[in-house]
Structure formats: structure tokens, C-alpha cells
Design a protein around this motif. Structure first.
Motif, PDB file in Angstrom:
ATOM      1  N   PHE A  10       0.846  -1.196   0.000  1.00 37.04           N
ATOM      2  CA  PHE A  10       0.000   0.000   0.000  1.00 37.04           C
ATOM      3  C   PHE A  10       0.885   1.250   0.000  1.00 37.04           C
ATOM      4  CE2 PHE A  10      -2.403  -3.407   2.206  1.00 37.04           C
ATOM      5  CZ  PHE A  10      -3.277  -3.685   1.171  1.00 37.04           C
ATOM      6  N   ASN A  11       1.676   1.348  -1.058  1.00 33.52           N
ATOM      7  CA  ASN A  11       2.748   2.344  -1.151  1.00 33.52           C
ATOM      8  C   ASN A  11       2.572   3.268  -2.353  1.00 33.52           C
ATOM      9  OD1 ASN A  11       5.282   3.451  -0.367  1.00 33.52           O
ATOM     10  ND2 ASN A  11       6.341   2.175  -1.860  1.00 33.52           N
ATOM     11  N   PRO A  12       1.464   4.049  -2.422  1.00 33.95           N
ATOM     12  CA  PRO A  12       0.412   4.259  -1.438  1.00 33.95           C
ATOM     13  C   PRO A  12      -0.821   3.395  -1.730  1.00 33.95           C
ATOM     14  CG  PRO A  12       0.207   5.923  -3.134  1.00 33.95           C
ATOM     15  CD  PRO A  12       1.394   5.046  -3.509  1.00 33.95           C
ATOM     16  N   ILE A  13      -1.749   3.378  -0.760  1.00 34.23           N
ATOM     17  CA  ILE A  13      -3.051   2.753  -0.996  1.00 34.23           C
ATOM     18  C   ILE A  13      -3.747   3.572  -2.081  1.00 34.23           C
ATOM     19  CG2 ILE A  13      -4.142   4.057   0.908  1.00 34.23           C
ATOM     20  CD1 ILE A  13      -5.935   1.499   1.300  1.00 34.23           C
ATOM     21  N   HIS A  14      -4.410   2.889  -3.022  1.00 35.75           N
ATOM     22  CA  HIS A  14      -5.052   3.612  -4.112  1.00 35.75           C
ATOM     23  C   HIS A  14      -6.484   3.135  -4.330  1.00 35.75           C
ATOM     24  CE1 HIS A  14      -4.275   0.144  -6.683  1.00 35.75           C
ATOM     25  NE2 HIS A  14      -2.967   0.234  -6.457  1.00 35.75           N
ATOM     26  N   THR A  28     -19.286 -10.846  -0.797  1.00 32.94           N
ATOM     27  CA  THR A  28     -18.912 -12.202  -0.384  1.00 32.94           C
ATOM     28  C   THR A  28     -19.406 -12.437   1.042  1.00 32.94           C
ATOM     29  OG1 THR A  28     -16.775 -11.627   0.608  1.00 32.94           O
ATOM     30  CG2 THR A  28     -16.800 -12.018  -1.788  1.00 32.94           C
ATOM     31  N   ASP A  29     -19.066 -13.585   1.602  1.00 34.50           N
ATOM     32  CA  ASP A  29     -19.448 -13.880   2.973  1.00 34.50           C
ATOM     33  C   ASP A  29     -18.443 -13.344   3.993  1.00 34.50           C
ATOM     34  OD1 ASP A  29     -17.446 -15.621   2.264  1.00 34.50           O
ATOM     35  OD2 ASP A  29     -18.374 -17.395   3.154  1.00 34.50           O
ATOM     36  N   LEU A  30     -17.517 -12.489   3.548  1.00 34.97           N
ATOM     37  CA  LEU A  30     -16.575 -11.856   4.478  1.00 34.97           C
ATOM     38  C   LEU A  30     -17.300 -10.776   5.276  1.00 34.97           C
ATOM     39  CD1 LEU A  30     -13.496 -11.457   2.093  1.00 34.97           C
ATOM     40  CD2 LEU A  30     -13.806 -13.174   3.896  1.00 34.97           C
ATOM     41  N   ASP A  31     -17.064 -10.763   6.577  1.00 38.82           N
ATOM     42  CA  ASP A  31     -17.678  -9.747   7.439  1.00 38.82           C
ATOM     43  C   ASP A  31     -16.860  -8.461   7.458  1.00 38.82           C
ATOM     44  OD1 ASP A  31     -19.860 -11.415   8.473  1.00 38.82           O
ATOM     45  OD2 ASP A  31     -18.229 -12.562   9.396  1.00 38.82           O
ATOM     46  N   GLN A  32     -15.553  -8.607   7.360  1.00 40.49           N
ATOM     47  CA  GLN A  32     -14.651  -7.458   7.337  1.00 40.49           C
ATOM     48  C   GLN A  32     -13.476  -7.773   6.430  1.00 40.49           C
ATOM     49  OE1 GLN A  32     -13.241  -6.612  11.343  1.00 40.49           O
ATOM     50  NE2 GLN A  32     -14.565  -4.826  11.479  1.00 40.49           N
ATOM     51  N   VAL A  33     -12.848  -6.712   5.930  1.00 43.10           N
ATOM     52  CA  VAL A  33     -11.592  -6.840   5.200  1.00 43.10           C
ATOM     53  C   VAL A  33     -10.546  -6.042   5.962  1.00 43.10           C
ATOM     54  CG1 VAL A  33     -10.354  -6.285   3.066  1.00 43.10           C
ATOM     55  CG2 VAL A  33     -12.682  -7.206   2.957  1.00 43.10           C
ATOM     56  N   TRP A  34      -9.446  -6.716   6.289  1.00 42.60           N
ATOM     57  CA  TRP A  34      -8.333  -6.060   6.967  1.00 42.60           C
ATOM     58  C   TRP A  34      -7.221  -5.823   5.954  1.00 42.60           C
ATOM     59  CZ3 TRP A  34      -7.339  -9.015  12.229  1.00 42.60           C
ATOM     60  CH2 TRP A  34      -8.493  -8.925  13.028  1.00 42.60           C
ATOM     61  N   PHE A  35      -6.793  -4.571   5.826  1.00 43.80           N
ATOM     62  CA  PHE A  35      -5.620  -4.228   5.031  1.00 43.80           C
ATOM     63  C   PHE A  35      -4.398  -4.513   5.892  1.00 43.80           C
ATOM     64  CE2 PHE A  35      -8.824  -1.587   2.992  1.00 43.80           C
ATOM     65  CZ  PHE A  35      -8.479  -1.641   1.642  1.00 43.80           C
ATOM     66  N   VAL A  36      -3.662  -5.560   5.562  1.00 43.34           N
ATOM     67  CA  VAL A  36      -2.460  -5.917   6.320  1.00 43.34           C
ATOM     68  C   VAL A  36      -1.275  -5.223   5.641  1.00 43.34           C
ATOM     69  CG1 VAL A  36      -0.990  -7.775   7.181  1.00 43.34           C
ATOM     70  CG2 VAL A  36      -3.468  -8.135   6.974  1.00 43.34           C
ATOM     71  N   MET A  58      -1.875   6.268   5.917  1.00 46.31           N
ATOM     72  CA  MET A  58      -2.619   6.522   4.675  1.00 46.31           C
ATOM     73  C   MET A  58      -3.788   5.545   4.530  1.00 46.31           C
ATOM     74  SD  MET A  58       0.079   7.764   1.739  1.00 46.31           S
ATOM     75  CE  MET A  58       1.271   6.447   1.907  1.00 46.31           C
ATOM     76  N   VAL A  59      -3.571   4.272   4.902  1.00 44.14           N
ATOM     77  CA  VAL A  59      -4.663   3.294   4.840  1.00 44.14           C
ATOM     78  C   VAL A  59      -5.789   3.729   5.778  1.00 44.14           C
ATOM     79  CG1 VAL A  59      -5.363   0.912   5.315  1.00 44.14           C
ATOM     80  CG2 VAL A  59      -3.216   1.358   4.102  1.00 44.14           C
ATOM     81  N   ASN A  60      -5.438   4.083   7.004  1.00 36.61           N
ATOM     82  CA  ASN A  60      -6.461   4.533   7.960  1.00 36.61           C
ATOM     83  C   ASN A  60      -7.220   5.749   7.441  1.00 36.61           C
ATOM     84  OD1 ASN A  60      -6.607   2.796  10.286  1.00 36.61           O
ATOM     85  ND2 ASN A  60      -4.519   3.424  10.763  1.00 36.61           N
ATOM     86  N   ALA A  61      -6.515   6.693   6.827  1.00 33.25           N
ATOM     87  CA  ALA A  61      -7.165   7.889   6.281  1.00 33.25           C
ATOM     88  C   ALA A  61      -8.130   7.528   5.158  1.00 33.25           C
ATOM     89  CB  ALA A  61      -6.105   8.874   5.782  1.00 33.25           C
ATOM     90  N   ALA A  62      -7.750   6.552   4.338  1.00 34.59           N
ATOM     91  CA  ALA A  62      -8.570   6.172   3.184  1.00 34.59           C
ATOM     92  C   ALA A  62      -9.845   5.433   3.580  1.00 34.59           C
ATOM     93  CB  ALA A  62      -7.751   5.320   2.219  1.00 34.59           C
TER      94      ALA A  62
END
Length: 190
Positions: A10-14, A28-36, A58-62
Motif C-alpha cells: 500500500f505504497n500508497p493505498i489507491h 462475499t461472505d466476508l464480514d470485514q476486510v483487513w488491510f495488512v 494513509m490506509v487509515n485515512a482512506a
């Protein structure tokens, strides 16, 4: 709770990352997506990487306004380079009440057998795969733990964005407005 893990520099997240993550969370059946946020990808050189805490910011801001998406710094205190199988093992032990799955691009599915302990991952975790342009089909498509997800084929790269920044070109619409503001105010990638 079923958590989809979306690993990356995520350099940067886009916008491409955000669209894929949101589609995964919504369709999908995913409840959450975590950006690792990965401190160092074993397959990439680290010279052009912004500091991991800046990329996490930047991920948190997005994603600040989307409760289905979360930023994770889980790999920051793990040995580097970080390997997906080690992160999965750590998360499995830390959150025994959660089910973890991987979100990967179709291009990564093709090279998946080269990953550390790829067979173990494939046998024990679901892989949610989104389409990527110009990719040869993988033999893994028929595996019961591989789910192809109907998503738009997005070909935006962080490398392209960094080149635009260096040339003084606009990155509007390529990244979230809050990320563009951070890049500008902190002079990232200039």
C-alpha cells in the motif's frame, strides 16, 4: 466472524485497493476486510517503500468512514521479511474466535505455489481471488478453497502513482482525497 486479509505494501493505498476491498466486503461472505500493511514484501525490493507507519496512516485515512474495512499493523513486530503463513499462524492464535481468509489477485494465484508453505495455506484457508489483466489461468482455480470473485478488473499501480507524483502530475481519483492531501502535505514520494 470471517475476516478477509488483504496483504500489501500500500505504497500508497489507491482506488483499486479500495474498490476491491469494498467489493469483497459487500459481495462475499466476508464480514470485514483487513488491510495488512506489509513492512517488507519478500518478493519486492524495499528501497522505494515509504515507512510502514506512514503507509498505515494513509490506509487509515482512506478507510476511516467504512466500518467493514480495517487497517492492520500485525506484521510490524514480526520478523522481516514477513511471510503470509507466519502472519496467519499468529492471527489464528491471537483471535481463535475469528476465521481468516486471504484476498489475492489472480496474478498472485499463478505464483502462489512459490509462497512459503503454500500447500498448508491452501488446505487450511479460503482464497478469495479477484481478476487481474493479462494473466494466464492458474491450475489452482479448481481447488475447493479458491473462490473467484466477480470484481472489476482494475489496473492501477502504486508505481504509476509514485511516477505521477515525481513528475508533478495530478493523482486525483487515483487515490482517496485524504491520501492525496497526506502525500502533498508530507511531501511523500517527491
Amino acid at each position: 466472524m470471517n475476516i478477509g486479509l488483504f496483504f500489501g505494501s500500500f505504497n500508497p493505498i489507491h482506488s483499486g485497493h479500495l474498490i476491491i476491498a469494498n467489493i469483497m466486503a459487500e459481495t462475499t461472505d466476508l464480514d470485514q476486510v483487513w488491510f495488512v500493511v506489509s513492512p517488507q514484501n519478500p518478493f519486492k525490493k524495499s528501497a522505494s517503500l515509504l515507512h510502514e507507519f506512514d503507509r498505515l496512516d494513509m490506509v487509515n485515512a482512506a478507510i476511516y468512514d467504512n466500518y467493514s474495512l480495517k487497517a492492520s499493523d500485525v506484521e510490524f513486530n514480526m520478523p522481516k521479511p514477513s511471510y503470509t503463513v507466519d502472519t496467519l499462524t499468529y492471527l489464528f492464535e491471537k483471535y481463535p474466535d475469528k476465521k481468516f481468509s486471504l484476498i489475492i489477485g489472480e496474478d498472485n494465484l499463478k505464483s502462489f505455489p512459490k509462497w512459503k508453505n503454500s500447500h498448508f495455506i491452501l488446505e487450511n484457508y479460503q482464497l478469495y481471488v479477484y481478476p487481474r489483466p493479462d494473466v494466464q489461468p492458474s491450475d489452482l482455480f479448481s481447488h475447493p478453497n479458491v473462490k473467484m470473485v466477480d470484481a472489476p478488473m482494475i489496473d492501477i499501480s502504486a508505481t504509476f502513482i509514485r511516477k505521477c507524483i515525481k513528475k508533478g502530475l495530478s493523482i486525483k481519483y487515483l487515490v482517496h482525497d485524504s491520501v492525496a492531501e497526506m502525500i502533498q502535505s508530507k511531501k511523500y514520494y517527491f
